[in-house]
Write an enzyme that holds these catalytic residues in place. Sequence first.
Site, short mmCIF file in Angstrom:
data_model
loop_
_atom_site.label_atom_id
_atom_site.label_comp_id
_atom_site.label_asym_id
_atom_site.label_seq_id
_atom_site.Cartn_x
_atom_site.Cartn_y
_atom_site.Cartn_z
N LYS A 191 0.83 -1.22 0.00
CA LYS A 191 0.00 0.00 0.00
C LYS A 191 0.85 1.26 0.00
O LYS A 191 0.50 2.25 -0.62
CB LYS A 191 -0.93 0.01 1.23
CG LYS A 191 -2.12 -0.90 1.07
CD LYS A 191 -3.12 -0.68 2.19
CE LYS A 191 -4.28 -1.66 2.07
NZ LYS A 191 -5.08 -1.76 3.28
N LYS A 198 -4.03 -9.14 -7.66
CA LYS A 198 -5.34 -9.53 -7.13
C LYS A 198 -6.42 -8.54 -7.57
O LYS A 198 -6.12 -7.36 -7.83
CB LYS A 198 -5.28 -9.71 -5.62
CG LYS A 198 -5.19 -8.44 -4.84
CD LYS A 198 -5.37 -8.69 -3.34
CE LYS A 198 -5.34 -7.36 -2.64
NZ LYS A 198 -5.45 -7.35 -1.22
N LYS A 252 -10.21 -3.01 -5.32
CA LYS A 252 -10.92 -1.76 -5.62
C LYS A 252 -9.95 -0.64 -5.92
O LYS A 252 -10.34 0.40 -6.44
CB LYS A 252 -11.90 -1.39 -4.50
CG LYS A 252 -11.38 -1.51 -3.11
CD LYS A 252 -12.52 -1.75 -2.12
CE LYS A 252 -12.03 -2.56 -0.93
NZ LYS A 252 -13.02 -3.29 -0.21
P1 TYM Z 1 -10.73 -5.87 2.95
O1 TYM Z 1 -11.79 -4.87 3.24
O2 TYM Z 1 -9.57 -5.48 2.10
O3 TYM Z 1 -11.34 -7.14 2.28
C1 TYM Z 1 -12.46 -7.79 2.85
C2 TYM Z 1 -12.35 -9.30 2.60
O4 TYM Z 1 -12.31 -9.57 1.20
C3 TYM Z 1 -11.19 -10.41 0.92
N1 TYM Z 1 -10.67 -10.09 -0.42
C4 TYM Z 1 -10.41 -11.01 -1.36
N2 TYM Z 1 -10.58 -12.34 -1.38
C5 TYM Z 1 -10.24 -12.98 -2.53
N3 TYM Z 1 -9.75 -12.37 -3.64
C6 TYM Z 1 -9.57 -11.02 -3.65
N4 TYM Z 1 -9.12 -10.43 -4.75
C7 TYM Z 1 -9.92 -10.28 -2.49
N5 TYM Z 1 -9.88 -8.96 -2.16
C8 TYM Z 1 -10.35 -8.86 -0.89
C9 TYM Z 1 -10.19 -10.09 2.00
O5 TYM Z 1 -9.27 -11.16 2.18
C10 TYM Z 1 -11.09 -9.90 3.21
O6 TYM Z 1 -11.41 -11.16 3.79
N6 TYM Z 1 -7.88 -6.24 6.94
C11 TYM Z 1 -9.17 -6.62 6.45
C12 TYM Z 1 -10.34 -6.13 7.28
C13 TYM Z 1 -10.29 -6.51 8.72
C14 TYM Z 1 -10.46 -7.81 9.24
C15 TYM Z 1 -10.40 -7.64 10.66
C16 TYM Z 1 -10.66 -9.05 8.68
C17 TYM Z 1 -10.13 -5.65 9.76
N7 TYM Z 1 -10.20 -6.34 10.93
C18 TYM Z 1 -10.52 -8.74 11.50
C19 TYM Z 1 -10.76 -10.14 9.54
C20 TYM Z 1 -10.70 -9.99 10.93
C21 TYM Z 1 -9.30 -6.00 5.07
O7 TYM Z 1 -8.70 -5.03 4.75
O8 TYM Z 1 -10.22 -6.53 4.31
#
Ligand code: TYM
Length: 344
Positions: A122, A206, A209
């Site tokens: 990032k 990957k 967004k």
């Molecule tokens: P975030 O908001 O980036 O993504 C949410 C979820 O979507 C999954 N994801 C994907 N899975 C497969 N292929 C992709 N291209 C793809 N892009 C996103 C992510 O793996 C995620 O499961 N850090 C986390 C949010 C968070 C969290 C937590 C998750 C904050 N606290 C506690 C679990 C437990 C995040 O940024 O997700």
Amino acid sequence: MTDAPPPEYKGPKRVFSGMQPTNGLHLGNYLGALKNWVALQNQYDCIYCIVDLHAITIEPDPKGLAGRCREVAAAYMASGVDPKKSIIFVQSAVREHSELAWIFNCVARMGWVERMTQFKDKAGKDEQRMSVGLFDYPVLQAADILLYKGTHVPVGEDQKQHLELSRDIAQKFNNDYDAPAFFPLPEPLIQGPGARIMSLRDGSKKMSKSDPSDMSRINMVDDAETIMQKIKKATTDPNPLPESAEGLKGRPEVENLVGIYSAASGRPVNEVLSEFGGKGFGVFKPALAELLASELGPIAAEMRRWNADPGALDAILRVGAERARAIAQPIMAEVRKVVGLWHA
Ligand code: TYM
């Protein structure tokens, strides 16, 4: 003499996961996380969070943030997360997330956090200009999970390293404070080909967004025609589909499309290939686009229905926050005692 294994956590099994309220969820979020969340509701007590404190690590957006939280709540429910079974809430409504994150800041080691590849991705070349919050992001994530003594965390593969950090923090807290098995070591649930959905344009990146090209991703709200166009334009090669998973090696874009078909249909990759192996993309792509449109269409319609009723969404999020607090506050009180914080 060998060290005895750490005592086992004996508390209840509990699922915790979350998503950032960033603009527009996509197919990766849906297949990598949401679809599994829905299935897990029948097996576990589940807590699904909308992580607004994480969202402010990159860019302030005081006017748009609450609206985006509502939109993500709408996407959760439209996908089948049931607020009667599961807790749905916004992170900042439960202040203890920030409090536990501070305590974990004093447990986590610099070297552990410095290893996190997501921060490096990032920040790129601008590391020095990033917020401390962005660096600290995975420590807050550990606090999210462990504030509820979460034992299972369904996420996409990109979160694997953050989950390893959560386990390390839990383990070190238990050791440092001589509180054996106080926190569980949360287990990632990273399932099948949906866990790693790649860009439609470049099989080595990957789906995300933050990709400037909208053609690289399917948004959860895309209509059938847009989905068809994006899938038709998705990068592939001139050869037909292989007959078995072996033949996907070295063809990342093809592997991605087959993986998407498998995750969306719930059919194993080899079964998909036994149907489409030997056929060209002129056959496979329209079938894939139709499958996605039939899965996402009703969800998008349901999202629109929820988004038209912010009052109903707020009521659900209020109840969710109350239920979340009822679990978090007693755990936080125990943590304060274990740490020896002032309590006169
Ligand atoms: P975030 O908001 O980036 O993504 C949410 C979820 O979507 C999954 N994801 C994907 N899975 C497969 N292929 C992709 N291209 C793809 N892009 C996103 C992510 O793996 C995620 O499961 N850090 C986390 C949010 C968070 C969290 C937590 C998750 C904050 N606290 C506690 C679990 C437990 C995040 O940024 O997700």
